[in-house]
Motif scaffolding. Structure first.
Motif, PDB file in Angstrom:
ATOM      1  N   ARG A  12      -1.000   2.343  -2.076  1.00  0.00           N
ATOM      2  CA  ARG A  12       0.024   1.798  -1.165  1.00  0.00           C
ATOM      3  C   ARG A  12      -0.267   0.326  -0.901  1.00  0.00           C
ATOM      4  O   ARG A  12      -1.394  -0.134  -1.053  1.00  0.00           O
ATOM      5  CB  ARG A  12      -0.025   2.531   0.187  1.00  0.00           C
ATOM      6  CG  ARG A  12       0.306   3.999   0.084  1.00  0.00           C
ATOM      7  CD  ARG A  12       0.702   4.562   1.420  1.00  0.00           C
ATOM      8  NE  ARG A  12      -0.392   4.630   2.371  1.00  0.00           N
ATOM      9  CZ  ARG A  12      -0.258   4.373   3.679  1.00  0.00           C
ATOM     10  NH1 ARG A  12       0.895   4.018   4.179  1.00  0.00           N
ATOM     11  NH2 ARG A  12      -1.298   4.480   4.482  1.00  0.00           N
ATOM     12  N   GLY A  13       0.772  -0.383  -0.464  1.00  0.00           N
ATOM     13  CA  GLY A  13       0.602  -1.746   0.043  1.00  0.00           C
ATOM     14  C   GLY A  13      -0.018  -2.687  -0.987  1.00  0.00           C
ATOM     15  O   GLY A  13       0.299  -2.635  -2.175  1.00  0.00           O
ATOM     16  N   ILE A  14      -0.911  -3.532  -0.514  1.00  0.00           N
ATOM     17  CA  ILE A  14      -1.559  -4.497  -1.405  1.00  0.00           C
ATOM     18  C   ILE A  14      -2.322  -3.760  -2.504  1.00  0.00           C
ATOM     19  O   ILE A  14      -2.302  -4.160  -3.670  1.00  0.00           O
ATOM     20  CB  ILE A  14      -2.510  -5.423  -0.597  1.00  0.00           C
ATOM     21  CG1 ILE A  14      -1.703  -6.340   0.333  1.00  0.00           C
ATOM     22  CG2 ILE A  14      -3.396  -6.230  -1.520  1.00  0.00           C
ATOM     23  CD1 ILE A  14      -2.555  -7.189   1.282  1.00  0.00           C
ATOM     24  N   GLY A  15      -2.972  -2.666  -2.160  1.00  0.00           N
ATOM     25  CA  GLY A  15      -3.763  -1.903  -3.138  1.00  0.00           C
ATOM     26  C   GLY A  15      -2.918  -1.383  -4.288  1.00  0.00           C
ATOM     27  O   GLY A  15      -3.356  -1.377  -5.451  1.00  0.00           O
ATOM     28  N   ALA A  34      -6.552   8.042   1.249  1.00  0.00           N
ATOM     29  CA  ALA A  34      -7.211   8.841   2.289  1.00  0.00           C
ATOM     30  C   ALA A  34      -6.388  10.037   2.722  1.00  0.00           C
ATOM     31  O   ALA A  34      -6.948  11.091   3.017  1.00  0.00           O
ATOM     32  CB  ALA A  34      -7.508   7.963   3.503  1.00  0.00           C
ATOM     33  N   GLY A  35      -5.061   9.878   2.768  1.00  0.00           N
ATOM     34  CA  GLY A  35      -4.317  10.984   3.374  1.00  0.00           C
ATOM     35  C   GLY A  35      -2.894  11.184   2.902  1.00  0.00           C
ATOM     36  O   GLY A  35      -2.386  12.293   2.959  1.00  0.00           O
ATOM     37  N   ASN A  36      -2.236  10.135   2.452  1.00  0.00           N
ATOM     38  CA  ASN A  36      -0.812  10.244   2.159  1.00  0.00           C
ATOM     39  C   ASN A  36      -0.582  10.839   0.765  1.00  0.00           C
ATOM     40  O   ASN A  36      -0.395  10.135  -0.232  1.00  0.00           O
ATOM     41  CB  ASN A  36      -0.156   8.857   2.288  1.00  0.00           C
ATOM     42  CG  ASN A  36       1.351   8.923   2.272  1.00  0.00           C
ATOM     43  OD1 ASN A  36       1.942   9.828   1.682  1.00  0.00           O
ATOM     44  ND2 ASN A  36       1.984   7.959   2.909  1.00  0.00           N
ATOM     45  N   GLU A  37      -0.592  12.164   0.708  1.00  0.00           N
ATOM     46  CA  GLU A  37      -0.473  12.916  -0.559  1.00  0.00           C
ATOM     47  C   GLU A  37       0.819  12.581  -1.289  1.00  0.00           C
ATOM     48  O   GLU A  37       0.842  12.406  -2.502  1.00  0.00           O
ATOM     49  CB  GLU A  37      -0.416  14.433  -0.283  1.00  0.00           C
ATOM     50  CG  GLU A  37      -1.610  15.010   0.435  1.00  0.00           C
ATOM     51  CD  GLU A  37      -2.767  15.275  -0.500  1.00  0.00           C
ATOM     52  OE1 GLU A  37      -2.644  15.032  -1.711  1.00  0.00           O
ATOM     53  OE2 GLU A  37      -3.828  15.704   0.016  1.00  0.00           O
ATOM     54  N   PHE A  52      -7.749   9.566  -6.398  1.00  0.00           N
ATOM     55  CA  PHE A  52      -8.903  10.310  -5.891  1.00  0.00           C
ATOM     56  C   PHE A  52      -8.860  10.243  -4.371  1.00  0.00           C
ATOM     57  O   PHE A  52      -8.801   9.144  -3.807  1.00  0.00           O
ATOM     58  CB  PHE A  52     -10.194   9.690  -6.429  1.00  0.00           C
ATOM     59  CG  PHE A  52     -10.311   9.794  -7.932  1.00  0.00           C
ATOM     60  CD1 PHE A  52     -11.042  10.811  -8.519  1.00  0.00           C
ATOM     61  CD2 PHE A  52      -9.641   8.891  -8.750  1.00  0.00           C
ATOM     62  CE1 PHE A  52     -11.126  10.922  -9.900  1.00  0.00           C
ATOM     63  CE2 PHE A  52      -9.720   8.988 -10.140  1.00  0.00           C
ATOM     64  CZ  PHE A  52     -10.463  10.011 -10.716  1.00  0.00           C
ATOM     65  N   LYS A  53      -8.867  11.421  -3.752  1.00  0.00           N
ATOM     66  CA  LYS A  53      -8.741  11.456  -2.293  1.00  0.00           C
ATOM     67  C   LYS A  53     -10.115  11.523  -1.627  1.00  0.00           C
ATOM     68  O   LYS A  53     -10.854  12.487  -1.850  1.00  0.00           O
ATOM     69  CB  LYS A  53      -7.918  12.687  -1.890  1.00  0.00           C
ATOM     70  CG  LYS A  53      -7.661  12.761  -0.399  1.00  0.00           C
ATOM     71  CD  LYS A  53      -6.817  13.956  -0.032  1.00  0.00           C
ATOM     72  CE  LYS A  53      -6.592  14.006   1.461  1.00  0.00           C
ATOM     73  NZ  LYS A  53      -5.768  15.126   1.863  1.00  0.00           N
ATOM     74  N   PHE A  54     -10.457  10.502  -0.893  1.00  0.00           N
ATOM     75  CA  PHE A  54     -11.670  10.536  -0.076  1.00  0.00           C
ATOM     76  C   PHE A  54     -11.584   9.468   1.011  1.00  0.00           C
ATOM     77  O   PHE A  54     -10.843   8.500   0.892  1.00  0.00           O
ATOM     78  CB  PHE A  54     -12.952  10.368  -0.907  1.00  0.00           C
ATOM     79  CG  PHE A  54     -13.055   9.085  -1.690  1.00  0.00           C
ATOM     80  CD1 PHE A  54     -12.476   8.961  -2.944  1.00  0.00           C
ATOM     81  CD2 PHE A  54     -13.755   7.993  -1.177  1.00  0.00           C
ATOM     82  CE1 PHE A  54     -12.574   7.775  -3.671  1.00  0.00           C
ATOM     83  CE2 PHE A  54     -13.870   6.802  -1.904  1.00  0.00           C
ATOM     84  CZ  PHE A  54     -13.273   6.697  -3.157  1.00  0.00           C
TER      85      PHE A  54
END
Ligand code: CAA
Length: 240
Positions: A12-15, A34-37, A52-54
């Protein structure tokens, strides 16, 4: 062989713009979230980039995730520490939770994500660590004592680690964006944001691609003489 890049908060965003730019330049990219699946899934569907979610603020979870990424893609050559949050509020009203959350996600994360990849970069004689800071770590910002402290800490981290990597082909730099047109900035109340934009000499919010292009510049093999720098990209709002 293609270089491997990890972008934290990379969906998301800049990333998101950084992940896409690196992919476009031929890197193999991993993006953490982190959270927004829902957004992560849409991002992978669009780009083919693995996510990768962490939680970058959780040391054990981060070490395990980095291991997982490296065993599926190979050693990370380029790390973009981009993940970050805000919990804005005036200091006299700031909760300990709002302080801790920002320090943990925006500053502790630099240790958590970088430490597991740095020794490998040194051993292989090549690495790029690019930390996304903020104008508000340079100038300070009312309502953001927590965020400004974390982002100023990021600059010290960058300068110290740059000295440790320099002789081993590992550069460590920071980019300090100003106000960019992301969800994070759009969340600022309209009248307050209008006041902020009126102080940007270029007269507009920045675009995510304007940050991503600088990441490409710093990540390149021929950028080896740039280390310990903070590159300011803020439309002239603060000249550092
Ligand atoms: N610049 C200029 N003036 C500001 C300001 C800012 N950044 N933040 C607050 N103010 C002003 C308000 O306009 C208001 O002025 P008036 O009394 O003249 O109307 C005064 O300070 C008090 O503010 P609020 O009425 O908004 O007070 P509040 O308690 O309701 O809210 C706040 C406080 C949560 C800090 C809110 O003002 C706010 O969100 N400010 C913006 C903080 C900010 O800049 N955050 C950046 C988020 S984006 C980001 O972090 C990305 C990045 O790296 C740049």
């Amino acid at each position: 062989m293609a270089r491997i890049a990890l972008v934290t908060g990379g969906t998301r965003g800049i990333g998101e713009a950084i992940s896409k730019a690196l992919l476009g330049r031929g890197y193999v990219v991993a993006a953490s979230y982190a959270g927004n699946e829902e957004k992560a899934k849409a991002f992978t569907d669009e780009t083919g980039i693995g996510t990768f979610k962490f939680d970058v603020g959780d040391y054990d979870a981060t070490v395990a995730a980095v291991k997982d990424i490296e065993s599926s893609l190979g050693p990370i050559d380029v790390l973009v520490n981009n993940a970050g949050i805000t919990r804005d509020g005036f200091f006299h009203k700031m909760s300990k939770e709002a302080w801790d959350a920002v320090i943990r996600t925006n500053l502790d994360s630099l240790f958590n994500v970088t430490q597991p990849v740095f020794a490998g970069m040194r051993e292989r004689g090549f690495g790029r660590v690019i930390n996304i800071g903020s104008i508000n770590g340079q100038a300070g910002q009312m309502g953001q004592v927590n965020y400004s402290a974390a982002k100023a800490g990021l600059v010290g981290f960058t300068k110290a680690l740059a000295q440790e990597g320099a002789a081993k082909g590992v550069t460590v730099n920071a980019i300090a964006p100003g106000y960019i047109g992301t969800e994070m900035v759009q969340a600022v109340r309209e009248d307050v944001l209008a006041k902020i934009v009126s102080r940007i000499p270029v007269g507009r919010l920045g675009e995510v691609q304007e940050i991503a292009r600088t990441v490409l510049y710093l990540a390149a093999d021929d950028a080896g003489f740039i280390t310990g720098s903070t590159i300011t990209i803020n439309g002239g709002q603060y000249m550092h």
